[in-house]
Design a protein around this motif. Structure first.
Motif, mmCIF file in Angstrom:
data_model
loop_
_atom_site.group_PDB
_atom_site.id
_atom_site.type_symbol
_atom_site.label_atom_id
_atom_site.label_comp_id
_atom_site.label_asym_id
_atom_site.label_seq_id
_atom_site.Cartn_x
_atom_site.Cartn_y
_atom_site.Cartn_z
ATOM 1 N N LEU A 187 0.819 -1.213 0.000
ATOM 2 C CA LEU A 187 0.000 0.000 0.000
ATOM 3 C C LEU A 187 0.862 1.275 0.000
ATOM 4 C CD1 LEU A 187 -2.694 -1.303 2.502
ATOM 5 C CD2 LEU A 187 -3.041 -0.800 0.078
ATOM 6 N N GLU A 188 2.180 1.099 -0.090
ATOM 7 C CA GLU A 188 3.086 2.243 -0.059
ATOM 8 C C GLU A 188 2.704 3.248 -1.150
ATOM 9 O OE1 GLU A 188 3.796 -0.911 -0.273
ATOM 10 O OE2 GLU A 188 5.316 -1.501 1.166
ATOM 11 N N GLY A 189 2.653 4.507 -0.765
ATOM 12 C CA GLY A 189 2.364 5.577 -1.734
ATOM 13 C C GLY A 189 0.876 5.777 -2.014
ATOM 14 N N CYS A 190 0.013 4.961 -1.415
ATOM 15 C CA CYS A 190 -1.434 5.110 -1.688
ATOM 16 C C CYS A 190 -2.047 6.147 -0.744
ATOM 17 C CB CYS A 190 -2.192 3.810 -1.449
ATOM 18 S SG CYS A 190 -1.732 2.547 -2.587
ATOM 19 N N PRO A 191 -2.962 6.966 -1.278
ATOM 20 C CA PRO A 191 -3.691 7.875 -0.394
ATOM 21 C C PRO A 191 -4.710 7.105 0.446
ATOM 22 C CG PRO A 191 -4.436 8.121 -2.673
ATOM 23 C CD PRO A 191 -3.346 7.089 -2.686
ATOM 24 N N TYR A 192 -4.939 7.555 1.667
ATOM 25 C CA TYR A 192 -5.982 6.914 2.477
ATOM 26 C C TYR A 192 -6.702 7.925 3.351
ATOM 27 C CZ TYR A 192 -2.578 6.926 6.393
ATOM 28 O OH TYR A 192 -1.672 7.278 7.365
ATOM 29 N N VAL A 193 -7.927 7.566 3.691
ATOM 30 C CA VAL A 193 -8.718 8.349 4.638
ATOM 31 C C VAL A 193 -8.483 7.725 5.994
ATOM 32 C CG1 VAL A 193 -11.079 8.925 5.344
ATOM 33 C CG2 VAL A 193 -10.427 9.028 2.926
ATOM 34 N N ASP A 194 -8.013 8.530 6.936
ATOM 35 C CA ASP A 194 -7.711 8.030 8.278
ATOM 36 C C ASP A 194 -8.926 8.279 9.168
ATOM 37 O OD1 ASP A 194 -6.750 7.316 10.706
ATOM 38 O OD2 ASP A 194 -4.829 8.364 10.479
ATOM 39 N N PHE A 196 -9.444 7.230 12.065
ATOM 40 C CA PHE A 196 -9.057 7.510 13.459
ATOM 41 C C PHE A 196 -8.497 8.932 13.611
ATOM 42 C CE2 PHE A 196 -8.391 2.815 14.837
ATOM 43 C CZ PHE A 196 -9.650 2.780 15.395
ATOM 44 N N ASP A 197 -8.433 9.673 12.506
ATOM 45 C CA ASP A 197 -7.956 11.058 12.583
ATOM 46 C C ASP A 197 -8.951 11.963 11.860
ATOM 47 O OD1 ASP A 197 -6.455 13.306 13.025
ATOM 48 O OD2 ASP A 197 -4.839 12.793 11.631
ATOM 49 N N GLY A 198 -10.216 11.784 12.199
ATOM 50 C CA GLY A 198 -11.277 12.657 11.696
ATOM 51 C C GLY A 198 -11.448 12.636 10.187
ATOM 52 N N GLY A 199 -10.998 11.576 9.528
ATOM 53 C CA GLY A 199 -11.178 11.487 8.074
ATOM 54 C C GLY A 199 -10.096 12.239 7.302
ATOM 55 N N ALA A 200 -8.987 12.574 7.967
ATOM 56 C CA ALA A 200 -7.893 13.269 7.264
ATOM 57 C C ALA A 200 -7.375 12.387 6.128
ATOM 58 C CB ALA A 200 -6.765 13.568 8.249
ATOM 59 N N VAL A 201 -7.027 13.032 5.005
ATOM 60 C CA VAL A 201 -6.472 12.271 3.876
ATOM 61 C C VAL A 201 -4.950 12.310 3.982
ATOM 62 C CG1 VAL A 201 -6.319 12.078 1.360
ATOM 63 C CG2 VAL A 201 -8.467 12.798 2.433
ATOM 64 N N LYS A 202 -4.320 11.137 3.932
ATOM 65 C CA LYS A 202 -2.875 11.028 4.110
ATOM 66 C C LYS A 202 -2.310 10.130 3.018
ATOM 67 C CE LYS A 202 -3.440 11.421 9.095
ATOM 68 N NZ LYS A 202 -3.305 10.765 10.412
#
Ligand SMILES: O=P(O)(O)OC[C@H]1O[C@@H](O)[C@H](O)[C@@H](O)[C@@H]1O
Length: 304
Positions: A187-194, A196-202
């Protein structure tokens, strides 16, 4: 249950046993290379245990919530027709209706290479409560293929004359020796919605390790992810088809303690890697349309 199916199951080395899960039957399969259990309640593939190996799937010791929509944490729950919370009704149960009803065993047999084939189905017309909760008529089918690998294919058909809004997941609980030592690559380099962090995109930096306190919906994820388990000395390759999101979930210590449907330490023994279509990949299933979502697990030992 149809007596011919019971005979076919018997010929395969399988039987149906009454289980304690909502007093619902469970299919138990004993094969030369593996044992497997499938709960008709929720249509869960509960256990897949090749001879001499730890189970590939995790089962909570906790019986789960005893209400109609109590959750149970094991195997491969099916989340359908919505993933997570319902979009506009907070009284609806999390992750849709499919995991809260009894599925029918509809076919038993073998694929041409000898793998065991078990087919289960859930039709809205057979459950008045589903008809109250989901306005459109539908039928779901799961085709389980059990052999050297283990796969579940979910096929969903919209039998109504209106489109259905679908988000979904095969919410697989993978059994691991120690979540602090397990590692997920791919999954390296993939964007994700966290979540557990209020839906932050990382953006995923490197491998996921430890597999602890994760509630992430990955986008643009490759169809293959690897779970490395140095304690059980194996790598599991998880391949998805028909999935645009990959969900990775482990509640971590604090959340596990708050939950009454999971034992406090169990978060150490599983990580969920889910083949999904969620968030922006929610889609419309047109009248008469059929879509499939498949997840396959392969396992290789790691040498010393
Ligand atoms: O407890 P449940 O309803 O089985 O869900 C478990 C988890 O499932 C994950 O797929 C979700 O992303 C999490 O938010 C959720 O907590």
């Amino acid at each position: 249950m149809n007596s011919q199916l019971i005979e076919e199951l018997d010929a395969l080395g399988g039987e149906i046993l009454p289980a304690n899960l909502r007093d619902c039957d469970e299919i138990v399969l004993n094969q030369p290379g593996f044992t497997a259990r499938i709960a008709l309640w929720g249509g869960h593939l509960v256990s897949f245990k090749p001879s001499g190996q730890e189970d590939w799937l995790f089962q909570s010791e906790n019986p789960g919530g005893q209400s109609r929509f109590g959750r149970r944490h094991f195997g491969v729950p099916v989340c359908w027709p919505w993933f997570g919370a319902h979009s506009d009704d907070e009284d609806m149960p999390a992750h849709g209706v499919a995991r809260y009803f009894r599925w029918q065993l509809t076919e038993v047999g073998r694929f041409s290479n000898g793998d065991v084939k078990i087919v289960l189905s859930l039709a809205s017309k057979d459950h008045p409560l589903i008809e109250e909760m989901v306005p459109q008529a539908f039928e779901l089918r799961q085709i389980m293929r059990l052999g050297e690998t283990c796969s579940v294919q979910l096929a969903a058909a919209n039998l109504s004359d209106e489109p259905m809004m679908i988000s979904e997941a095969l919410h697989t609980y993978l059994h691991i020796g120690d979540n602090a030592k397990a590692r997920i690559t791919g999954l390296e380099g993939c964007p994700y919605v966290d979540k557990f962090d209020g839906g932050a995109v990382k953006l995923q930096q490197g491998a996921i390790m430890p597999c602890d306190t994760l509630d992430r919906v990955y986008d643009q994820a490759p169809q293959q992810v690897t779970l490395h388990d140095p304690v059980f000395k194996r790598t599991m390759t998880i391949t998805s088809e028909g999935s645009q999101s990959t969900v990775v979930w482990n509640p971590g210590e604090a959340l596990a303690k708050l939950r009454t449907d999971l034992e406090d330490d169990e978060y150490r023994s599983f990580v969920c890697i889910e083949a999904a279509n969620a968030l922006q990949h929610t889609y419309h299933l047109a009248p008469g349309e059929l879509r499939t979502l498949t997840q396959t697990i392969q396992c290789e030992p790691i040498g010393d």
